[in-house]
Write an enzyme that holds these catalytic residues in place. Structure first.
Site, PDB file in Angstrom:
ATOM      1  N   TYR A 212      13.280 -42.071  -1.959  1.00 30.15           N
ATOM      2  CA  TYR A 212      13.367 -41.035  -0.915  1.00 30.15           C
ATOM      3  C   TYR A 212      12.100 -40.390  -0.864  1.00 30.15           C
ATOM      4  CZ  TYR A 212      14.978 -36.852   1.371  1.00 30.15           C
ATOM      5  OH  TYR A 212      14.807 -35.656   2.137  1.00 30.15           O
TER       6      TYR A 212
ATOM      7  N   GLU B 217      21.424 -30.539   4.583  1.00 35.54           N
ATOM      8  CA  GLU B 217      20.754 -29.448   4.116  1.00 35.54           C
ATOM      9  C   GLU B 217      21.889 -28.344   3.877  1.00 35.54           C
ATOM     10  OE1 GLU B 217      18.020 -29.044   2.374  1.00 35.54           O
ATOM     11  OE2 GLU B 217      16.971 -30.696   3.550  1.00 35.54           O
TER      12      GLU B 217
ATOM     13  N   TRP C  98      19.801 -31.765  -4.362  1.00 36.34           N
ATOM     14  CA  TRP C  98      19.467 -32.796  -3.598  1.00 36.34           C
ATOM     15  C   TRP C  98      19.898 -34.195  -3.995  1.00 36.34           C
ATOM     16  CZ3 TRP C  98      19.726 -33.083   1.456  1.00 36.34           C
ATOM     17  CH2 TRP C  98      19.428 -34.376   2.119  1.00 36.34           C
TER      18      TRP C  98
END
Length: 204
Positions: free
Chosen positions: A31, A53, A61
């Site tokens: 990522y 988000e 995350w």
């Protein structure tokens, strides 16, 4: 792999320097190397990022990234036109889906934000709206301690989105969004990704 110094940078077996959060987990590394901080210029992409988000708030995350395929399936590819038509039955379906984060308020916010995204099309669209808050300069962090969590622009973006009917778009969440979609570059200056978005120079 070389241990992280005080800066938080780790040099991997491939010789590339990354922050410690992206240095070990293969998913996070991929990522970081290919996606985080690269410009997002399409409505679907921006809506997905805002949605994820919001779901990330209070979580890591990495958790959201691992669940992203399930999120995409559950939310019809984050198509605002489809999500805006969700019914109470869809909300219950999502609350029963163990593959995603089952938070009623966040699910309802995603539906609300889909409707607000559609409404913004009459004013140039979500992408241009979010990008209009790009600052005149970007941070140049050498250590984790140098990386801010909010900015004047993220505070302004948060207020502006709320006025447009969006939910779960607080200043910290919006700063994370701005980092993720390339509006600001908070890659540590010694990272191999610094400046690769072509939005900002690789100033050191």
């Amino acid at each position: 792999m070389i241990p992280a110094p005080a800066s938080g940078i780790v040099v991997g077996d491939d010789g590339l320097a990354r922050p410690s959060w992206a240095a070990t987990d293969p998913l996070m590394r991929e990522y970081y190397d290919t996606e985080w901080g690269m410009p997002v210029r399409d409505e679907h992409g921006m809506f997905e990022r805002i949605s994820l988000e919001a779901f990330q708030s209070g979580l890591s995350w990495a958790t959201i990234l691992r669940k992203r395929p399930a999120f995409r399936e559950a939310f019809h590819g984050f198509d605002p036109d489809v999500i805006a038509e969700y019914t109470d039955a869809d909300v219950e379906r999502l609350l029963a889906d163990a593959g995603i984060v089952r938070n009623r308020l966040k699910i309802l916010a995603t539906i609300t934000n889909a409707k607000a995204t559609i409404a913004l099309r009459d004013e140039g669209g979500l992408v241009d709206f979010v990008w209009s808050f790009r600052p005149s300069s970007t941070p140049e962090p050498r250590t984790y301690a140098d990386i801010p969590t909010t900015s004047a622009e993220s505070i302004a973006l948060s207020k502006a989105l709320r006025k447009k009917g969006f939910a779960f778009v607080g200043p910290t969440t919006m700063f994370a969004l701005m980092e993720a979609v390339g509006i600001v570059d908070t890659h540590l200056v010694d990272s191999h990704r610094r400046g690769t978005s072509d939005v900002w120079s690789a100033a050191r």
